[in-house]
Design a protein around this motif. Structure first.
Motif, PDB file in Angstrom:
ATOM      1  N   ASP A 192     -18.773 -23.720  63.724  1.00  0.00           N
ATOM      2  CA  ASP A 192     -19.178 -22.374  63.309  1.00  0.00           C
ATOM      3  C   ASP A 192     -17.973 -21.447  63.202  1.00  0.00           C
ATOM      4  N   GLN A 193     -17.068 -21.550  64.159  1.00  0.00           N
ATOM      5  CA  GLN A 193     -15.873 -20.708  64.137  1.00  0.00           C
ATOM      6  C   GLN A 193     -15.015 -21.000  62.908  1.00  0.00           C
ATOM      7  N   MET A 194     -14.894 -22.267  62.560  1.00  0.00           N
ATOM      8  CA  MET A 194     -14.137 -22.638  61.373  1.00  0.00           C
ATOM      9  C   MET A 194     -14.808 -22.112  60.105  1.00  0.00           C
ATOM     10  N   ASP A 195     -16.131 -22.255  60.033  1.00  0.00           N
ATOM     11  CA  ASP A 195     -16.869 -21.731  58.875  1.00  0.00           C
ATOM     12  C   ASP A 195     -16.624 -20.234  58.720  1.00  0.00           C
ATOM     13  N   TYR A 196     -16.707 -19.528  59.822  1.00  0.00           N
ATOM     14  CA  TYR A 196     -16.518 -18.069  59.793  1.00  0.00           C
ATOM     15  C   TYR A 196     -15.123 -17.718  59.277  1.00  0.00           C
ATOM     16  N   PHE A 197     -14.131 -18.405  59.797  1.00  0.00           N
ATOM     17  CA  PHE A 197     -12.748 -18.125  59.387  1.00  0.00           C
ATOM     18  C   PHE A 197     -12.532 -18.464  57.917  1.00  0.00           C
ATOM     19  N   ASN A 198     -13.059 -19.598  57.491  1.00  0.00           N
ATOM     20  CA  ASN A 198     -12.875 -20.018  56.099  1.00  0.00           C
ATOM     21  C   ASN A 198     -13.546 -19.065  55.121  1.00  0.00           C
ATOM     22  N   GLN A 199     -14.662 -18.468  55.525  1.00  0.00           N
ATOM     23  CA  GLN A 199     -15.401 -17.576  54.634  1.00  0.00           C
ATOM     24  C   GLN A 199     -14.900 -16.133  54.677  1.00  0.00           C
ATOM     25  N   SER A 200     -14.286 -15.725  55.774  1.00  0.00           N
ATOM     26  CA  SER A 200     -13.917 -14.315  55.940  1.00  0.00           C
ATOM     27  C   SER A 200     -12.427 -14.073  56.137  1.00  0.00           C
ATOM     28  N   GLY A 201     -11.688 -15.111  56.571  1.00  0.00           N
ATOM     29  CA  GLY A 201     -10.289 -14.910  56.917  1.00  0.00           C
ATOM     30  C   GLY A 201     -10.106 -14.229  58.258  1.00  0.00           C
ATOM     31  N   ARG A 202     -11.190 -14.073  59.004  1.00  0.00           N
ATOM     32  CA  ARG A 202     -11.131 -13.420  60.315  1.00  0.00           C
ATOM     33  C   ARG A 202     -11.486 -14.412  61.421  1.00  0.00           C
ATOM     34  N   GLY A 203     -10.994 -14.124  62.608  1.00  0.00           N
ATOM     35  CA  GLY A 203     -11.306 -14.953  63.760  1.00  0.00           C
ATOM     36  C   GLY A 203     -12.341 -14.298  64.655  1.00  0.00           C
TER      37      GLY A 203
END
Length: 292
Positions: free
Chosen positions: A250-261
């Protein structure tokens, strides 16, 4: 402190300068978020400074356990919720404890409270609250309507004259499916605040703690799909037991879609009524922020 700084530098060796800056910032904010979750968990006030502001607007931990699905991201409502109009969450607080998540799931996400969410995120509305699992997937009205097994006495608590925890327990003792939900929507004002207070009281009067469905359930109005999750008031991903790999996905998906951590928080649920939940930020859990 020098030892900690050196350890972080070694972990980040080989990363770019920007990755190092992001990781160091997340180390600080991840620790802060774990501390803030602990503070809200321990905050057991009845309202948020006004009789018309239920305590879930500023206290406790509103979390949703999930299983990543094909075709949609974890932070988006499931296909079922897009149709029903409601999304199920659990509410965890020092006076609203439980020992396990729905269906034995072990990862998911945590929303900011409405009153402390970042300004660039949307506001969600909590529609109704159940002292234990409300079997909301079998109800109409976004999960807040009557259950088909008890069409009369499972309706909205206020509608059938249930306004206290004692009345809620008595109603359920007559028949197990008499699970009414307290209406805590915005337009209920003071009745929303009292309804949520009685939800917590009924949770404890009913000794709901260690059973399969012994958590307070909140139904949140379904929000629009966001492939870019930036507007979603998502505070953290979490995991319990062996759920770390899913939280990392989930964290990777979030970063890949938003550029945020967004940090991953380890959640240890209390395993007896006298214990408390523990929220921990562990650097080694952060797949994105360690550049792995």
């Amino acid at each position: 402190m020098k030892t900690l700084i050196l350890w972080v530098m070694l972990v980040l060796a080989g990363a770019t300068v920007s990755q190092q800056a992001l990781s160091l910032e997340r180390l600080r904010s991840g620790v802060q978020i774990a501390a803030e979750l602990t503070q809200r968990y321990n905050d057991i006030r009845d309202d948020c400074g006004s009789p018309s502001m239920p305590s879930f607007l500023c206290t406790g931990v509103m979390l949703r356990s999930t299983i990543p699905g094909d075709g949609y991201f974890t932070w988006n409502p499931s296909p079922y919720s897009r149709t029903s109009g409601g999304v199920a969450f659990s509410f965890l607080r020092k006076d609203a404890k439980f020992s396990g998540l729905v269906y034995g799931q072990n990862s998911g996400f945590i929303f900011y409270p409405v009153l402390t969410r970042p300004a660039d995120t949307f506001q969600v509305e909590v529609l109704c609250a159940y002292p234990s699992d409300g079997a909301t997937n079998n109800r109409d009205q976004a999960g807040c309507g009557a259950h088909p097994y008890a069409l009369d006495r499972s309706r909205r608590c206020q509608t059938i004259g249930v306004t206290t925890a004692e009345q809620w327990i008595a109603n359920r003792q007559e028949y197990a499916w008499n699970l009414c939900g307290f209406d805590v929507s915005d337009d209920m004002n003071e009745m929303a605040t009292s309804g949520f207070k009685e939800t917590i009281r009924a949770h404890n009067l009913g000794n709901f703690f260690a059973g399969t469905f012994d958590y307070i359930e909140l139904v949140v109005a379904t929000w629009p799909q966001h492939d870019n999750p930036t507007p979603v008031p998502l505070e953290a991903f979490f995991y319990t037991n062996d759920g770390l790999a899913r939280a990392q996905r989930d964290q990777m998906d979030y970063f890949n879609q938003s550029g945020r951590g967004v940090p991953i928080i380890k959640l240890e649920l209390p395993q007896n009524p006298s214990a408390d939940a523990v929220f921990s930020y562990l650097m080694e859990d952060q797949r994105v922020l360690l550049g792995l």
